[in-house]
Design an enzyme around this catalytic site. Structure first.
Site, PDB file in Angstrom:
ATOM      1  CG  ASP A 281      28.456  33.193  51.440  1.00  0.00           C
ATOM      2  OD1 ASP A 281      27.428  33.909  51.470  1.00  0.00           O
ATOM      3  OD2 ASP A 281      28.811  32.572  50.420  1.00  0.00           O
TER       4      ASP A 281
ATOM      5  CG  HIS B 106      25.356  36.523  50.632  1.00  0.00           C
ATOM      6  ND1 HIS B 106      26.730  36.616  50.762  1.00  0.00           N
ATOM      7  CD2 HIS B 106      25.032  37.335  49.606  1.00  0.00           C
ATOM      8  CE1 HIS B 106      27.200  37.451  49.832  1.00  0.00           C
ATOM      9  NE2 HIS B 106      26.190  37.897  49.121  1.00  0.00           N
TER      10      HIS B 106
ATOM     11  CG  HIS C 155      62.190  17.859  32.461  1.00  0.00           C
ATOM     12  ND1 HIS C 155      62.470  18.681  31.404  1.00  0.00           N
ATOM     13  CD2 HIS C 155      63.117  18.127  33.407  1.00  0.00           C
ATOM     14  CE1 HIS C 155      63.544  19.402  31.689  1.00  0.00           C
ATOM     15  NE2 HIS C 155      63.944  19.084  32.913  1.00  0.00           N
TER      16      HIS C 155
ATOM     17  CG  ASP D 113      29.051  40.552  47.674  1.00  0.00           C
ATOM     18  OD1 ASP D 113      27.954  40.084  48.010  1.00  0.00           O
ATOM     19  OD2 ASP D 113      29.762  40.046  46.794  1.00  0.00           O
TER      20      ASP D 113
ATOM     21  CB  THR E  52      61.148  23.003  33.110  1.00  0.00           C
ATOM     22  OG1 THR E  52      61.722  22.341  34.232  1.00  0.00           O
ATOM     23  CG2 THR E  52      61.885  24.297  32.861  1.00  0.00           C
TER      24      THR E  52
ATOM     25  CD  GLU F 291      25.527  35.453  46.444  1.00  0.00           C
ATOM     26  OE1 GLU F 291      25.061  35.793  45.347  1.00  0.00           O
ATOM     27  OE2 GLU F 291      26.728  35.691  46.747  1.00  0.00           O
ATOM     28  CD  GLU F 292      30.037  36.169  47.290  1.00  0.00           C
ATOM     29  OE1 GLU F 292      30.070  35.946  46.072  1.00  0.00           O
ATOM     30  OE2 GLU F 292      29.777  37.280  47.767  1.00  0.00           O
TER      31      GLU F 292
ATOM     32  CG  HIS G  28      33.039  39.007  43.808  1.00  0.00           C
ATOM     33  ND1 HIS G  28      32.652  37.916  43.097  1.00  0.00           N
ATOM     34  CD2 HIS G  28      32.049  39.250  44.700  1.00  0.00           C
ATOM     35  CE1 HIS G  28      31.446  37.527  43.518  1.00  0.00           C
ATOM     36  NE2 HIS G  28      31.070  38.324  44.493  1.00  0.00           N
TER      37      HIS G  28
END
Lengths: 491, 491
Positions: free
Chosen positions: B118, B116, B244, B149, B346, B183-184, B458
């Site tokens: 990608d 692959h 909030h 990879d 928040t 593939e990924e 990765h």
């Protein structure tokens, strides 16, 4: 002391400057569109204080605020409050604080209005129905980030003084402004500035007025308390880099699992805080408080439907108000460092969590309690990872006496504009600067909200209604008159 | 059958086309810089399949791959595999699958190389020391996203065929390629394409070769198993919008607390999975396996120092390998929807969590077990919020017999190039397409890694060493010769 004589003299003065509320209110009504345009101009500036990338916008916002006050003839200063240190060690200039003064008659009361013009983050894709920085009027509601928190209230205070000026009416009190740009991230630098100017700018201030809060219902309200806020970061550090979870999963003691494990020990499903000492430090509700809460206008069903939930943590009004206003709670805000975009990713992350703490207690105590507790829970996991707990905001709670003259003046102003009694409420959110003002200047503070109960502060689709914006401006006009009378009776 | 005669004829053919390994290896060595440049061109393309915004880059990557194979005289097709549906309901075109063929002599073995082009996402600010899409050579290591990879291994297979061509040597086998670009993110569309071409492109394929994995140490390895992968989203939905936390905290039953609560019930601090049935479904380690694991070259101290931890979940080699290769584990990847940028916010968030599951089990069973368990744990919380659990990837594990002829050929090739025996290993990561190839075509598969044990797939700073890239190309050349001999003995 010759009290009766003085009193007579002042009564004469009072007649000369008789309060012409009707004319002022009419002026406000007839300038509504101009006020909406002013709000549009302010909302258009993405003055997000939490995002350092937006700092130039924030500086521009402070400059615009100063310029508006200068054009009205105020004595305006942009006060340098130094630099902010970022987590990576870099520094960035803090937005200057705007101070302004209108009138300096020593015989008059001097009030100081506090407000802020920075905002929370907002993006259309967060779920806003309209562009958050493009003020949009839908059925009389003005949608935009910062519309209610706190740009419209600040403008309303400016319009109030402007109306007196436009009608050539003498201001019944001297009015000062302190407007900052870091409120949403903890008012960095403001405490020091207030302390530094205690004996100069603040020396002649009698009362401080804050309008950075909201009503509880459709009934106008005066606010006499706010909760504190202790905001923590808990960081678990593990492997020296992100790892492929397929390739390494099963052998590594994962920081995320550790983090989830300790976060899960803070509060139980019934809302009980499990950190020892936190809840215990708050006094039980007194009978008097119970009675007061019971009388407040608060529709539980309406509240539920507004936030869109079928059940709340408590079922009755008094329990709900007590947990909104006076009891501590824990909110977990999110997890930093991990993958947070939409989609799948196969990485063992190593990073941070944000924990939030809304607490009606003093931060130093809470800091120790939370830090000790999390470390003790973490130790039980026997993990090789490292835990670091930091309190990044420690804001004190604030409480006033709602029977004092300052509040009586507020009640009178509400009666004048809305023809009803205000609810006396507290605020769940934190306005830490109130406590600082009180501690440093020794002056009394009143919180006089004009925001609606459903304005969506900090959320998507924040709004300010035209009604609250315009009637709120009238309320401020009336209040300037009412507060001017306090001095008279106390001379 | 007249076996001996056929055998003699083939022996003659074999003599005519005697394998000239030395010449081929010299050719590879002398073209090293050209191969590095080819990798640089490929790494420069940000073919991130997880990011729809990068889809044009991915299409370009597939076109470049096809063009390279066309220029070598292969019969090349870009196979349309349809569209991908996005979570928001929109669709986007999937990258085409590149198929290619070199040679179609029916008397020869036909191998099909899968790879692959990608890649995983990568940004400099994630902690890369170099620009991830600018291949950078540091001390003989070629750093760049996708280097190991799987771009360098795919190129090595292309260079292997190219070297035979350049030296005018006949390929000992017919070589086919299937190169995909998804593939990924789960090889979307590839299963259907393999099924559709089972009786055409794949009909004459004898063996499938996959080089999308890594060695376990500095010793070359052959891989005979991969784990499955069940990837879940668990979504807790609460209030209709973000709230909030100061204003509402204490009254709302917060989705984040619910989510943390259920995530914390999946795995304990000792790595034990608490979801009933998951671990129990895996057979205990046999004595034979124990012995095999014990003989593998795996330096625990080195592994610890590589990933930068002081302790692992297990202390001995066999336990560690067993938990890397055959036992299930749970990784929690992150929390979507909440605030994830640096800084304080928040808001009570309402959203999603990613849960990841690496499991040596069949996905359908796992899906039910995980879903039922999380719902039962959630029900105990009596929360009004809504939980939705979805399995978005369900990849089957794969296992081969490392004593079969296909692997013996691999061992011979390793001996030829590296002068040592390979380790026989499994892979923690998932290569789900292996299982599909096996199920649909009925053919045997060999995984022949050339990636280094420390390539950082990765992760930040992914790399491929020049050594592994170049010697790996030689390994493939040698393997094409070794695999051609299998047919002979079985005719």
């Amino acid at each position: 002391m010759n009290l009766p004589v003085v009193s007579v003299i002042l009564l004469v003065v009072s007649t000369v400057h008789a309060f012409q509320y009707t004319e002022l209110a009419q002026y406000i009504d007839s300038h509504q569109e101009e006020y909406v345009e002013a709000l549009r101009d302010w909302v258009a500036i993405e003055s997000d204080s939490s995002n350092v990338q937006k700092r130039p916008e924030l500086h521009r916002m402070m400059e615009m605020t100063a310029q508006k006050l200068r054009l009205m003839g105020g004595t305006v200063e942009l006060v340098d409050i130094g630099e902010q240190e970022l987590p990576d060690g870099q520094t960035v200039t803090l937005p200057k604080v705007v101070t302004a003064q209108f009138g300096n008659d020593p015989s008059k009361v001097t009030v100081c209005v506090y407000g802020h013009v920075d905002v929370q983050p907002a993006k259309l894709e967060d779920g806003w129905a309209t562009e958050p920085y493009n003020l949009t009027d839908i059925n009389g509601n003005l949608y935009g980030r910062g519309a209610s928190d706190n740009k419209a209230p600040v403008l309303a205070w400016i319009h109030a003084v402007g109306a007196y000026q436009a009608l050539n009416m003498e201001l019944p009190v001297n009015v000062k402004y302190v407007i900052e740009g870091m409120e949403e991230t903890g008012s960095n630098g403001l405490d020091a500035m207030i302390l530094a100017q205690r004996d100069t700018f603040f020396s002649d201030v009698d009362y401080i007025i804050i309008s950075d809060c909201s009503w509880l219902s459709r009934r106008p309200a005066l606010t006499y308390g706010t909760r504190g806020n202790c905001y923590f970061f808990a960081e678990v550090e593990g492997p020296k880099q992100d790892l492929h979870s397929g390739v390494y999963g099963g052998t590594v003691i994962e920081p995320m699992t550790d983090l989830i494990g300790i976060l899960d020990t803070m509060i139980n499903p019934s809302g009980k805080i499990l950190i020892p000492g936190i809840r215990e430090a708050v006094a039980p509700l007194s009978d008097e408080e119970w009675k007061m809460y019971q009388d407040i206008e608060f529709d539980v069903e309406n509240y539920k439907s507004k936030i869109g939930v079928s059940h709340l943590m408590y079922t009755n009004k008094v329990d709900l108000l007590a947990h909104l206003w006076r009891y501590p709670t824990v909110t977990i805000h999110g997890i930093e460092g991990a993958f947070s975009d939409r989609g799948t990713k196969t990485v063992i992350p190593l990073r941070l969590s944000l924990i939030y703490h809304v607490i009606f207690l003093y931060p130093v105590v809470v800091m120790l309690q939370v830090t000790d507790y999390l470390h003790s829970v973490f130790a039980k996991r026997k993990s090789p990872n490292k835990l670091k707990v930091t309190m990044v905001i420690g804001a004190k709670p604030w409480l006033a006496d709602p029977q004092q003259a300052l509040y009586e003046a507020g009640k009178a102003a509400v009666r004048r504009v809305f023809d009803m009694e205000p609810d006396l409420i507290r605020e769940g959110g934190t306005i830490p600067i109130a406590k600082t003002f009180q501690d440093v200047t020794g002056k009394s503070i009143i919180m006089m909200p004009i925001g609606g109960f459903d304005d969506g502060l900090h959320s998507q689709n924040e709004k300010m209604s035209r009604y609250n914006y315009i009637e709120g401006t009238k309320l401020f006009i009336a209040y300037l008159n009412e507060v001017s009378k306090i001095q008279k009776t106390s001379v």
